[in-house]
Design a protein around this motif. Structure first.
Motif, PDB file in Angstrom:
ATOM      1  N   VAL B 112       3.870  14.647   4.944  1.00  0.00           N
ATOM      2  CA  VAL B 112       3.667  13.334   4.329  1.00  0.00           C
ATOM      3  C   VAL B 112       2.634  13.463   3.210  1.00  0.00           C
ATOM      4  O   VAL B 112       2.850  13.011   2.083  1.00  0.00           O
ATOM      5  CB  VAL B 112       3.192  12.307   5.384  1.00  0.00           C
ATOM      6  CG1 VAL B 112       2.873  10.977   4.730  1.00  0.00           C
ATOM      7  CG2 VAL B 112       4.238  12.128   6.467  1.00  0.00           C
ATOM      8  N   GLY B 113       1.519  14.142   3.511  1.00  0.00           N
ATOM      9  CA  GLY B 113       0.455  14.303   2.520  1.00  0.00           C
ATOM     10  C   GLY B 113       0.933  15.058   1.299  1.00  0.00           C
ATOM     11  O   GLY B 113       0.748  14.611   0.161  1.00  0.00           O
ATOM     12  N   ALA B 114       1.599  16.187   1.519  1.00  0.00           N
ATOM     13  CA  ALA B 114       2.038  17.020   0.402  1.00  0.00           C
ATOM     14  C   ALA B 114       3.059  16.279  -0.459  1.00  0.00           C
ATOM     15  O   ALA B 114       2.980  16.300  -1.696  1.00  0.00           O
ATOM     16  CB  ALA B 114       2.637  18.318   0.930  1.00  0.00           C
ATOM     17  N   LEU B 134      -2.380   3.382  -1.271  1.00  0.00           N
ATOM     18  CA  LEU B 134      -0.917   3.351  -1.260  1.00  0.00           C
ATOM     19  C   LEU B 134      -0.351   4.199  -0.127  1.00  0.00           C
ATOM     20  O   LEU B 134       0.583   3.781   0.561  1.00  0.00           O
ATOM     21  CB  LEU B 134      -0.363   3.854  -2.603  1.00  0.00           C
ATOM     22  CG  LEU B 134      -0.366   2.849  -3.755  1.00  0.00           C
ATOM     23  CD1 LEU B 134       0.126   3.518  -5.026  1.00  0.00           C
ATOM     24  CD2 LEU B 134       0.514   1.650  -3.417  1.00  0.00           C
ATOM     25  N   SER B 135      -0.927   5.373   0.074  1.00  0.00           N
ATOM     26  CA  SER B 135      -0.344   6.212   1.128  1.00  0.00           C
ATOM     27  C   SER B 135      -0.646   5.633   2.512  1.00  0.00           C
ATOM     28  O   SER B 135       0.188   5.730   3.413  1.00  0.00           O
ATOM     29  CB  SER B 135      -0.806   7.663   1.012  1.00  0.00           C
ATOM     30  OG  SER B 135      -2.163   7.740   0.793  1.00  0.00           O
ATOM     31  N   HIS B 136      -1.806   5.004   2.681  1.00  0.00           N
ATOM     32  CA  HIS B 136      -2.075   4.376   3.978  1.00  0.00           C
ATOM     33  C   HIS B 136      -1.121   3.208   4.233  1.00  0.00           C
ATOM     34  O   HIS B 136      -0.646   3.029   5.346  1.00  0.00           O
ATOM     35  CB  HIS B 136      -3.532   3.908   4.061  1.00  0.00           C
ATOM     36  CG  HIS B 136      -4.484   5.026   4.337  1.00  0.00           C
ATOM     37  ND1 HIS B 136      -5.580   4.886   5.161  1.00  0.00           N
ATOM     38  CD2 HIS B 136      -4.499   6.303   3.923  1.00  0.00           C
ATOM     39  CE1 HIS B 136      -6.228   6.033   5.218  1.00  0.00           C
ATOM     40  NE2 HIS B 136      -5.593   6.915   4.473  1.00  0.00           N
ATOM     41  N   ILE B 137      -0.842   2.442   3.170  1.00  0.00           N
ATOM     42  CA  ILE B 137       0.147   1.360   3.326  1.00  0.00           C
ATOM     43  C   ILE B 137       1.481   1.973   3.720  1.00  0.00           C
ATOM     44  O   ILE B 137       2.137   1.534   4.661  1.00  0.00           O
ATOM     45  CB  ILE B 137       0.304   0.562   2.017  1.00  0.00           C
ATOM     46  CG1 ILE B 137      -0.980  -0.198   1.714  1.00  0.00           C
ATOM     47  CG2 ILE B 137       1.476  -0.412   2.117  1.00  0.00           C
ATOM     48  CD1 ILE B 137      -1.009  -0.832   0.329  1.00  0.00           C
ATOM     49  N   PHE B 206      -4.930  15.161   1.375  1.00  0.00           N
ATOM     50  CA  PHE B 206      -4.065  15.604   0.281  1.00  0.00           C
ATOM     51  C   PHE B 206      -4.183  14.724  -0.953  1.00  0.00           C
ATOM     52  O   PHE B 206      -4.137  15.213  -2.075  1.00  0.00           O
ATOM     53  CB  PHE B 206      -2.602  15.630   0.743  1.00  0.00           C
ATOM     54  CG  PHE B 206      -2.197  16.921   1.382  1.00  0.00           C
ATOM     55  CD1 PHE B 206      -1.658  17.936   0.621  1.00  0.00           C
ATOM     56  CD2 PHE B 206      -2.363  17.115   2.734  1.00  0.00           C
ATOM     57  CE1 PHE B 206      -1.296  19.132   1.204  1.00  0.00           C
ATOM     58  CE2 PHE B 206      -2.000  18.314   3.320  1.00  0.00           C
ATOM     59  CZ  PHE B 206      -1.467  19.329   2.564  1.00  0.00           C
ATOM     60  N   VAL B 207      -4.315  13.414  -0.761  1.00  0.00           N
ATOM     61  CA  VAL B 207      -4.191  12.510  -1.919  1.00  0.00           C
ATOM     62  C   VAL B 207      -5.533  11.959  -2.392  1.00  0.00           C
ATOM     63  O   VAL B 207      -5.578  11.042  -3.191  1.00  0.00           O
ATOM     64  CB  VAL B 207      -3.238  11.325  -1.603  1.00  0.00           C
ATOM     65  CG1 VAL B 207      -1.841  11.828  -1.326  1.00  0.00           C
ATOM     66  CG2 VAL B 207      -3.754  10.501  -0.443  1.00  0.00           C
ATOM     67  N   THR B 208      -6.625  12.514  -1.892  1.00  0.00           N
ATOM     68  CA  THR B 208      -7.906  11.882  -2.184  1.00  0.00           C
ATOM     69  C   THR B 208      -8.553  12.319  -3.501  1.00  0.00           C
ATOM     70  O   THR B 208      -9.384  11.608  -4.044  1.00  0.00           O
ATOM     71  CB  THR B 208      -8.877  12.110  -1.010  1.00  0.00           C
ATOM     72  OG1 THR B 208     -10.018  11.310  -1.222  1.00  0.00           O
ATOM     73  CG2 THR B 208      -9.284  13.550  -0.889  1.00  0.00           C
TER      74      THR B 208
END
Lengths: 269, 266
Positions: B112-114, B134-137, B206-208
């Motif tokens: 999911v992160g990648a 956005l990714s947490h949503i 990954f997205v931070t």
């Protein structure tokens, strides 16, 4: 007509979410797996995946995930079974789940202290005369901490399955002369098999892709598929190879879901 | 009798191991010596340090803001999704929707992160607050759907028909009949989304990007540098907060359930 319109209104944001965050990411992973680190189209990543280094890593990753799942099951089943027998079982269950709500990182960090050279476990080993051992950064500590972290996810579905089971079935088996062991083996266990399966799913798949525990607890000695993906994406920036490993992980995941999910679907229909 | 005792011991042992790391952290958070193996004396210095560390406090605030915002937005999206899925009557498209819904739940966090990292890079969203939010949503929506959908399915269609017969508009039906009926599912969904967001490490990692950090990511980088008792103090505070949240939720639910006269089934 009216009904249809309302439905479409509900569907729009949700379908947009599916398109953007479910379908697009999978497609992008697949797309990126065909590019090398310079951005050239290639099948090289797939060729590289089938070299001994990566195959060996995949195999060991599966082996560790298998070990973690088996040990989790061995700990979780009796726990779930005994929990259903306690007074205030809802509260006890909550107490089992509570640690899983504590930040994963903090629990892993605690084990750095517990398992460290001067930590509690070594002090205890010293006391009983076994002597200090290197516990941190070994396979043992890796499997132990992973099991610790996943056990609540195994307990929960098994507990639910046990709760759903009609207790009169066990009484019937006992009336018919089954010993408690036979009753468990022939009646209780088969009836809770679905819980066991979803528990194994909930443990095996994340265990395949663990990466922070391998770094913190196993000291980079254990390389799982998850660690490799993280390495390729965030350290070496070789997104193509990372995506290729991710593709194989997705395939493995789908296979596991099909194998463990089939029966459940068969029963539901 | 002997068997009973044995099973009690087993359960006690499981609980002991489950709570040992947490208690260990809490215990040494009061240690005036700087390590996790020799308790020298009682001190609150580490707690003072936590509250003096503005960077850490900002990160805590970030984490809470992301969790609350993402839980709220994903609850709205999830409820809409559940309503949409429920109204699909044909089995095939319904199964497709349900399968797609569950993809993010069963996918390993690393994937999911990648994949989100690739997605945000391609769309051109700068890594930081927005990408994390956005990714947490994104990963909370399916959880809300799963919590709300069973409530919707168990609601009798007669209720809706009756309301329509009595002259209610579609909007009235939604706000006065459907939403109140599925309220407990919505709250459960919101709460789950909140805890998932607070707890998430892998996807956020990954997205931070560089500038923005949440607690999990911060703890990870600090833990890799070695033992520091500020983390212990911080985790004690977090543990108390989580325990309060969980027990509050449990007893609130219980009271409500008792009032209705039935036991809550999770």
């Amino acid at each position: 007509m009216n009904n249809n319109n309302a439905r479409n209104l509900y569907l729009i944001p949700y379908v947009a979410w599916i398109g953007l965050f479910v379908i697009a990411p999978i497609v992008l992973i697949l797309y990126y797996s065909f590019f090398d680190i310079e951005g050239q189209f290639t099948f090289g990543n797939y060729v590289k995946f089938f070299t001994p280094t990566y195959l060996w890593m995949t195999l060991s990753s599966f082996w560790y995930a298998f070990l973690i799942t088996v040990f989790s099951l061995l700990v979780a089943y009796p726990t779930a079974y005994l929990l259903t027998r306690t007074k205030h079982k809802q509260l006890w269950l909550l107490l089992v789940i509570l640690p899983s709500w504590i930040n994963l990182l903090l629990k892993a960090y605690a084990f750095l202290g517990l398992f460290g050279t001067y930590g509690f476990v070594n002090a205890f080993l010293e006391l009983v005369g076994i002597g200090t051992r290197q516990i941190l950064f070994t396979d043992f500590s890796f499997v132990f901490v992973s099991v610790y972290i996943f056990v609540p996810f195994m307990i929960l579905p098994i507990y639910n399955a046990l709760e759903k089971m009609n207790p009169s079935l066990v009484y019937a088996a006992q009336d018919l002369g089954a010993s408690s062991w036979t009753a468990f083996r022939r009646v209780v266990f088969p009836l809770t098999l679905n819980g066991v399966k979803s528990g194994c799913q909930a443990v095996f798949i994340p265990a395949l892709s663990l990466f922070m525990i391998t770094r913190l607890i196993a000291g980079n000695r254990v390389i799982t598929l998850g660690t490799a993906i993280e390495q390729h994406f965030l350290v070496t920036q070789d997104w193509g190879m990372g995506a290729t490993i991710a593709v194989f992980l997705i395939i493995a995941m789908a296979l596991i879901m099909i194998i463990t999910g089939n029966r459940k679907r068969g029963l539901a229909r | 009798m002997g068997r009973n005792r044995f099973s009690n011991i087993y359960l006690m042992l499981v609980f002991l191991i489950l709570y040992a790391p947490i208690l260990y952290l809490v215990y040494y958070s009061f240690n005036s010596g700087g390590n996790m193996h020799e308790f020298e004396g009682f001190t609150l210095d580490w707690y003072k340090e936590v509250f003096a560390d503005t960077r850490l406090l900002i990160i805590v605030l970030n984490t809470l803001v992301v969790a609350l915002l993402s839980a709220a937005i994903s609850t709205i999206l999830g409820v809409l999704g559940a309503l949409a899925i429920q109204q699909v009557r044909r089995r095939q498209p319904k199964n497709v929707l349900l399968t797609l819904n569950n993809v993010l739940i069963v996918s390993p966090d690393v994937i999911v992160g990648a994949s989100f990292l690739i997605l945000f890079t391609i769309i051109g969203i700068k890594l930081g607050f927005v990408s994390v939010l956005l990714s947490h949503i994104a990963f909370s929506v399916p959880i809300v759907v799963i919590m709300v959908l069973p409530k919707l399915e168990e609601m009798s269609t007669n209720l809706v028909d009756a309301a329509l017969d009595l002259g209610a508009s579609r909007l009235d039906v939604l706000t006065k009949v459907v939403l109140p009926y599925i309220k407990s599912g919505i709250f459960a969904g919101f709460f789950m989304a909140l805890t998932y967001s607070l707890d998430d490490f892998a996807v956020t990692f990954f997205v931070t990007g560089n500038g923005f950090s949440t607690l999990s990511v911060e703890i990870y980088s600090r833990a890799r540098q070695g033992v520091s008792l500020t983390i212990n103090a911080l985790s004690t505070l977090l543990f108390l907060f989580t325990a309060l949240l969980v027990f509050g939720y449990y007893f609130l639910n219980r009271r409500k359930a008792l009032a209705v006269g039935m036991e809550v089934k999770q």
